[in-house]
Design a protein around this motif. Structure first.
Motif, mmCIF file in Angstrom:
data_model
loop_
_atom_site.group_PDB
_atom_site.id
_atom_site.type_symbol
_atom_site.label_atom_id
_atom_site.label_comp_id
_atom_site.label_asym_id
_atom_site.label_seq_id
_atom_site.Cartn_x
_atom_site.Cartn_y
_atom_site.Cartn_z
ATOM 1 N N TYR A 166 31.130 60.977 58.374
ATOM 2 C CA TYR A 166 30.688 61.097 56.991
ATOM 3 C C TYR A 166 31.082 62.499 56.391
ATOM 4 N N GLY A 167 31.221 63.655 57.353
ATOM 5 C CA GLY A 167 31.430 64.907 57.171
ATOM 6 C C GLY A 167 33.045 65.298 56.977
ATOM 7 N N GLY A 168 33.617 64.517 57.777
ATOM 8 C CA GLY A 168 35.076 64.694 57.790
ATOM 9 C C GLY A 168 35.519 65.665 58.597
ATOM 10 N N ALA A 169 34.916 66.017 59.618
ATOM 11 C CA ALA A 169 34.960 66.734 60.710
ATOM 12 C C ALA A 169 36.053 66.150 61.791
ATOM 13 N N ASP A 170 36.407 67.162 62.561
ATOM 14 C CA ASP A 170 37.491 66.779 63.663
ATOM 15 C C ASP A 170 37.199 67.001 65.022
ATOM 16 N N LEU A 171 36.852 66.068 66.018
ATOM 17 C CA LEU A 171 36.770 66.177 67.360
ATOM 18 C C LEU A 171 37.880 66.362 68.012
ATOM 19 N N PHE A 172 38.168 66.727 69.215
ATOM 20 C CA PHE A 172 39.406 66.964 69.916
ATOM 21 C C PHE A 172 39.900 65.665 70.492
ATOM 22 N N TYR A 185 45.670 69.548 57.742
ATOM 23 C CA TYR A 185 46.274 70.653 58.556
ATOM 24 C C TYR A 185 47.566 71.543 57.847
ATOM 25 N N ARG A 186 48.463 70.758 57.284
ATOM 26 C CA ARG A 186 49.624 71.652 56.603
ATOM 27 C C ARG A 186 49.248 72.344 55.363
ATOM 28 N N GLU A 187 48.286 71.918 54.854
ATOM 29 C CA GLU A 187 47.819 72.664 53.665
ATOM 30 C C GLU A 187 47.078 73.849 53.813
ATOM 31 N N SER A 188 46.138 73.784 54.886
ATOM 32 C CA SER A 188 45.330 75.082 55.346
ATOM 33 C C SER A 188 44.879 75.130 56.841
ATOM 34 N N ILE A 189 45.427 75.596 57.608
ATOM 35 C CA ILE A 189 44.862 75.447 59.056
ATOM 36 C C ILE A 189 43.708 75.987 59.111
ATOM 37 N N PHE A 190 43.276 77.095 58.400
ATOM 38 C CA PHE A 190 42.109 77.573 58.272
ATOM 39 C C PHE A 190 41.051 76.539 58.152
ATOM 40 N N LEU A 212 45.172 49.688 63.438
ATOM 41 C CA LEU A 212 46.126 50.397 63.813
ATOM 42 C C LEU A 212 46.989 51.093 62.512
ATOM 43 N N LEU A 213 46.857 50.696 61.491
ATOM 44 C CA LEU A 213 47.654 51.070 60.183
ATOM 45 C C LEU A 213 46.448 52.078 59.602
ATOM 46 N N ASN A 214 44.899 51.659 59.791
ATOM 47 C CA ASN A 214 43.991 52.631 59.458
ATOM 48 C C ASN A 214 44.179 54.065 60.213
ATOM 49 N N VAL A 215 44.552 53.906 61.711
ATOM 50 C CA VAL A 215 44.782 55.086 62.248
ATOM 51 C C VAL A 215 45.808 55.912 61.968
ATOM 52 N N GLU A 216 46.870 55.274 61.582
ATOM 53 C CA GLU A 216 47.939 56.016 61.092
ATOM 54 C C GLU A 216 47.750 56.684 59.896
ATOM 55 N N TYR A 217 46.927 56.063 58.943
ATOM 56 C CA TYR A 217 46.752 56.489 57.825
ATOM 57 C C TYR A 217 45.718 58.059 57.791
ATOM 58 N N LEU A 218 44.859 57.518 58.777
ATOM 59 C CA LEU A 218 43.781 58.901 58.817
ATOM 60 C C LEU A 218 44.503 59.824 59.613
ATOM 61 N N ALA A 219 45.133 59.776 60.614
ATOM 62 C CA ALA A 219 45.867 60.819 61.117
ATOM 63 C C ALA A 219 47.135 61.614 60.294
ATOM 64 N N LEU A 220 47.538 60.747 59.229
ATOM 65 C CA LEU A 220 48.598 61.267 58.130
ATOM 66 C C LEU A 220 47.716 62.180 57.392
ATOM 67 N N LYS A 221 46.525 61.703 56.956
ATOM 68 C CA LYS A 221 45.659 62.186 56.095
ATOM 69 C C LYS A 221 45.112 63.589 56.712
ATOM 70 N N PHE A 278 46.356 61.101 66.821
ATOM 71 C CA PHE A 278 47.732 61.750 66.521
ATOM 72 C C PHE A 278 48.803 61.372 67.704
ATOM 73 N N ALA A 279 48.274 61.054 68.900
ATOM 74 C CA ALA A 279 49.064 60.337 69.634
ATOM 75 C C ALA A 279 49.597 59.093 69.730
ATOM 76 N N TYR A 280 49.170 58.110 68.824
ATOM 77 C CA TYR A 280 49.511 56.972 68.450
ATOM 78 C C TYR A 280 50.333 57.115 67.334
ATOM 79 N N THR A 281 50.230 58.022 66.386
ATOM 80 C CA THR A 281 51.108 58.187 65.583
ATOM 81 C C THR A 281 52.270 58.742 65.755
ATOM 82 N N ALA A 282 52.339 59.721 66.669
ATOM 83 C CA ALA A 282 53.360 60.264 67.045
ATOM 84 C C ALA A 282 54.250 59.192 68.038
ATOM 85 N N ILE A 283 53.679 58.509 68.737
ATOM 86 C CA ILE A 283 54.564 57.332 69.370
ATOM 87 C C ILE A 283 55.231 56.433 68.419
#
Length: 155
Positions: free
Chosen positions: A77-83, A20-25, A6-15, A90-95
């Motif tokens: 491995y490509g660092g892509a994001d699925l919905f 997202y904050r650096e570049s939305i594009f 769960l700490l890894n989930v938070e870490y990845l969400a913050l990463k 993000f739900a866990y990290t927001a909670i």
């Protein structure tokens, strides 16, 4: 309960939030690539499954499932994001109070739009290649019809 995953989930969400904050594009592009990887995985799975299905082998479906895992590996491995993955992260990290909900909703929306764009771009690319004009691809539509019939019969 083990807290390290769960700490890894938070870490990845913050990463991901940092990206997202650096570049939305850039974040949108990562989401676009994720759905293209999934599309690629589906094409490879169906094409490889067809090779075994043509000989009526019982390994057709398992092989298709195994080769689809390549898409998941590409995403990981490509660092892509699925919905759906981002829903959890993000739900866990927001909670936990590490991210504000309005920003989470914007991230989800951006991921969803990126996944839709990627799927549309990949579908257009495959359409333009003429891949579906190949008679061996008929196995894909056969599989889809079988699955649709199973769903209809279950109701």
């Amino acid at each position: 309960m083990e807290n390290k995953p769960l700490l890894n989930v938070e870490y990845l969400a913050l990463k991901k939030l940092k990206v997202y904050r650096e570049s939305i594009f850039r974040f949108l592009f990562r989401s676009t690539m994720a759905s293209m990887f999934i599309g690629f995985g589906i094409i490879v799975a169906f094409k490889s499954g067809h090779l075994f299905n043509a000989d009526h082998s019982p390994f057709a479906y398992p092989l298709a499932a195994i080769t689809f895992a390549v898409a998941i590996l590409l995403i990981a491995y490509g660092g892509a994001d699925l919905f759906l993955g981002n829903i959890f992260y993000f739900a866990y990290t927001a909670i936990k109070g590490k991210i504000k909900w309005p920003e989470v909703i914007l991230i989800w929306l951006t991921t969803y739009i990126g996944n839709l764009l990627g799927a549309a771009c990949f579908a257009l690319l495959i359409h333009l290649t003429g891949l579906y004009n190949d008679p061996t691809v008929k196995w894909i539509s056969t599989c889809m019809h079988q699955q649709a019939n199973h769903l209809i019969e279950s109701f």
